[in-house]
Design a protein around this motif. Structure first.
Motif, PDB file in Angstrom:
ATOM      1  N   CYS A 112       0.788  -1.233  -0.066  1.00 11.18           N
ATOM      2  CA  CYS A 112      -0.098  -0.056  -0.025  1.00 11.18           C
ATOM      3  C   CYS A 112       0.838   1.313  -0.173  1.00 11.18           C
ATOM      4  O   CYS A 112       0.300   2.461  -0.067  1.00 11.18           O
ATOM      5  CB  CYS A 112      -0.793   0.159   1.144  1.00 11.18           C
ATOM      6  SG  CYS A 112      -1.903  -1.659   1.398  1.00 11.18           S
ATOM      7  N   TYR A 113       2.038   1.091   0.058  1.00 15.02           N
ATOM      8  CA  TYR A 113       2.857   2.497   0.132  1.00 15.02           C
ATOM      9  C   TYR A 113       3.303   2.908  -1.113  1.00 15.02           C
ATOM     10  O   TYR A 113       3.832   4.237  -1.091  1.00 15.02           O
ATOM     11  CB  TYR A 113       4.269   1.904   0.744  1.00 15.02           C
ATOM     12  CG  TYR A 113       5.345   2.667   0.774  1.00 15.02           C
ATOM     13  CD1 TYR A 113       5.488   4.132   1.708  1.00 15.02           C
ATOM     14  CD2 TYR A 113       6.419   2.886  -0.089  1.00 15.02           C
ATOM     15  CE1 TYR A 113       6.318   4.948   1.557  1.00 15.02           C
ATOM     16  CE2 TYR A 113       7.600   3.642  -0.060  1.00 15.02           C
ATOM     17  CZ  TYR A 113       7.371   4.821   0.748  1.00 15.02           C
ATOM     18  OH  TYR A 113       8.507   5.590   0.718  1.00 15.02           O
ATOM     19  N   HIS A 234      -2.753   5.584   6.196  1.00 13.90           N
ATOM     20  CA  HIS A 234      -3.596   4.634   5.473  1.00 13.90           C
ATOM     21  C   HIS A 234      -4.495   4.007   6.012  1.00 13.90           C
ATOM     22  O   HIS A 234      -4.589   3.962   7.360  1.00 13.90           O
ATOM     23  CB  HIS A 234      -2.170   3.762   5.232  1.00 13.90           C
ATOM     24  CG  HIS A 234      -2.553   2.358   4.660  1.00 13.90           C
ATOM     25  ND1 HIS A 234      -3.285   2.293   3.538  1.00 13.90           N
ATOM     26  CD2 HIS A 234      -2.610   1.213   4.952  1.00 13.90           C
ATOM     27  CE1 HIS A 234      -3.608   1.131   3.124  1.00 13.90           C
ATOM     28  NE2 HIS A 234      -3.320   0.623   4.103  1.00 13.90           N
ATOM     29  N   THR A 281      -2.956   1.119  -2.152  1.00 11.49           N
ATOM     30  CA  THR A 281      -2.341   2.307  -2.337  1.00 11.49           C
ATOM     31  C   THR A 281      -2.873   3.493  -2.473  1.00 11.49           C
ATOM     32  O   THR A 281      -2.570   4.796  -2.210  1.00 11.49           O
ATOM     33  CB  THR A 281      -1.554   2.386  -3.705  1.00 11.49           C
ATOM     34  OG1 THR A 281      -2.774   1.899  -4.682  1.00 11.49           O
ATOM     35  CG2 THR A 281      -0.611   0.979  -3.905  1.00 11.49           C
ATOM     36  N   LEU A 284      -4.746   6.131   1.542  1.00  8.70           N
ATOM     37  CA  LEU A 284      -4.168   7.205   2.166  1.00  8.70           C
ATOM     38  C   LEU A 284      -4.593   8.392   1.412  1.00  8.70           C
ATOM     39  O   LEU A 284      -5.116   9.633   2.135  1.00  8.70           O
ATOM     40  CB  LEU A 284      -2.842   7.214   2.352  1.00  8.70           C
ATOM     41  CG  LEU A 284      -2.263   8.480   2.960  1.00  8.70           C
ATOM     42  CD1 LEU A 284      -2.352   8.798   4.317  1.00  8.70           C
ATOM     43  CD2 LEU A 284      -0.572   8.330   2.625  1.00  8.70           C
ATOM     44  N   SER A 308       1.793   6.691   5.937  1.00  7.40           N
ATOM     45  CA  SER A 308       1.777   5.886   4.629  1.00  7.40           C
ATOM     46  C   SER A 308       2.163   4.602   5.293  1.00  7.40           C
ATOM     47  O   SER A 308       3.410   4.385   5.807  1.00  7.40           O
ATOM     48  CB  SER A 308       2.340   6.310   3.409  1.00  7.40           C
ATOM     49  OG  SER A 308       2.192   5.408   2.467  1.00  7.40           O
TER      50      SER A 308
END
Ligand code: CAA
Length: 392
Positions: A112-113, A234, A281, A284, A308
């Motif tokens: 997800c970063y 996030h 991704t 956030l 994040s």
């Protein structure tokens, strides 16, 4: 120093959703567990003729009306729902959005970063060239599998952002704290459609890295907790965000936060996420959009802290300052209408969408029409995906 950051932001999610009460009933769980325990009310469910490419193109289409498309010379596509091991999903989006041929396109991956990686990688490029505009798209579908513990934290959607100098929405400040550690909290081997997760461990890592990255960020920037008007995190599930915020407050010597203080500090950042679910991704940045569009206060010149997190894992804490007239760059009515007009699914319909499989043997399949955005996946054949503009 020249300001750089988010000049325009667009959002797209599926037109279908599952109410968490239906899922709770079907799985024999108390409805309050999902609503209160996780803070989730609904989750987006992506139909067979949409995927990360079509959602990205829809979000991208919205955002490109604010800029001259010929100024975009880089498309960064962040996803962990890759449709191909080799070709970047962004190349399909490049065609669908008629981006110029002098435009670099790459896909970024780190759970997800990776949208945050894209944002931070774009900043020095933007400082180098005042005319440059970069399109950063985060698009994901969170899938854990039917009857798994992660099932209640699924969802999907895309956020597109134009990044530039003198941004009209948010300038990103240079100081940030980041931290990487090799762990197996959440992963998806190449041969799997669904993620594998060590749920509790992933939450522990998420919370541990809030402190690690904050510590570094505050050391570098000299800022304190109260230098931030709002915090965006996030959002795997809203409840984890509240826990993270409490951790951060305690770490800063604030032993308790009232419901009102929590509400004020997180603002409206969780509003859209409660209805869309996890979109990896994009989560956030969906939080940022939700905050900017729904916060009762004018946030002009206010600083927002961002956390994040991408499993595996890496996290980053950074900040941004809201720009004057940011509201003129938002489309709250459109986004609220998009969420309000979605079609509720029965459990059987949800499971039907979920179990839908594209041919993997090179066979042809023309995909039925569902309620989509501007773009749809029309056919899979000869191992290729064929996209179309549904509005033409
Ligand atoms: N009424 C009210 N609350 C209730 C309840 C009821 N009837 N029943 C249970 N609860 C509460 C529990 O007490 C618990 O709250 P606390 O954590 O405050 O104790 C909460 O509901 C959740 O209950 P469980 O811990 O039993 O939940 P679970 O086993 O279903 O797991 C989860 C939750 C770990 C988030 C799971 O959904 C999961 O594995 N999700 C996928 C992984 C994930 O999202 N990880 C987050 C960090 S990783 C990351 O950030 C990257 C990413 O996006 C994936």
């Amino acid at each position: 120093m020249m300001k750089v950051g988010i000049d325009a932001i667009g959002f797209y999610t599926s037109n279908y959703y599952l109410d968490m009460d239906i899922l709770a009933k079907a799985r024999g769980v108390d409805a309050n567990k999902f609503r209160t325990g996780l803070g989730q009310e609904q989750m987006a469910v992506v139909p067979p003729d949409e995927d990360v490419v079509t959602m990205a193109a829809d979000a991208g289409f919205e955002v490109l009306k604010h800029v001259d498309v010929n100024e975009i010379d880089l498309l960064l596509f962040a996803t962990e729902s890759a449709i191909d091991q080799s070709k970047a999903a962004g190349i399909f989006v490049h065609r669908l959005l008629n981006l110029p041929s002098r435009c670099r396109v790459v896909e970024l991956k780190q759970a997800c970063y990776s949208a945050t990686a894209g944002l931070q990688m774009a900043i020095p490029l933007l400082r180098e060239n005042p005319k440059r505009k970069i399109l950063l798209i985060a698009s994901d579908e969170a899938r854990y599998g039917l009857n798994t513990t992660g099932e209640s934290s699924q969802g999907g959607g895309a956020i597109a952002m134009v990044l530039s100098q003198n941004p009209r929405i948010l300038s990103i400040e240079p100081e940030s704290g980041f931290y990487t550690e090799d762990v197996m909290d959440f992963w998806r081997p190449n041969y799997r459609e669904e993620a594998l997760v060590d749920g509790k461990y992933s939450c522990e890592m998420y919370l541990k890295l809030v402190q690690k990255t904050w510590e570094q960020y505050t050391q570098i920037s000299g800022r304190t907790f109260f230098d931030h008007a709002r915090f965006c995190y996030h959002v795997p599930v809203p409840k984890l965000v509240e826990k993270a915020h409490l951790c951060l407050a305690r770490f800063n010597g604030i032993s308790a936060i009232s419901r009102d203080e929590m509400q004020a500090q997180l603002g409206a950042s969780l509003e859209y996420g409660r209805l869309v679910g996890n979109c990896y991704t994009a989560a956030l940045y969906l939080g940022l959009l939700s905050l900017l569009e729904n916060d009762p206060e004018d946030l002009t010149h206010r600083r927002i802290g961002f956390y994040s997190y991408g499993s595996g894992c890496i996290a980053e804490f950074f900040s941004g300052v809201v720009q004057e007239n940011y509201k003129s760059m938002l489309d709250m009515v459109r986004h609220r209408d998009m969420l309000k007009s979605r079609i509720p699914l029965s459990l059987a319909e949800y499971e039907g969408f979920y179990n839908f499989r594209y041919p993997v043997d090179g066979g042809s399949l023309v995909i039925s029409n569902y309620q989509t955005g501007r773009y749809r996946l029309a056919e899979v054949s000869d191992h290729k995906r064929f996209y179309e503009n549904a509005k033409l």
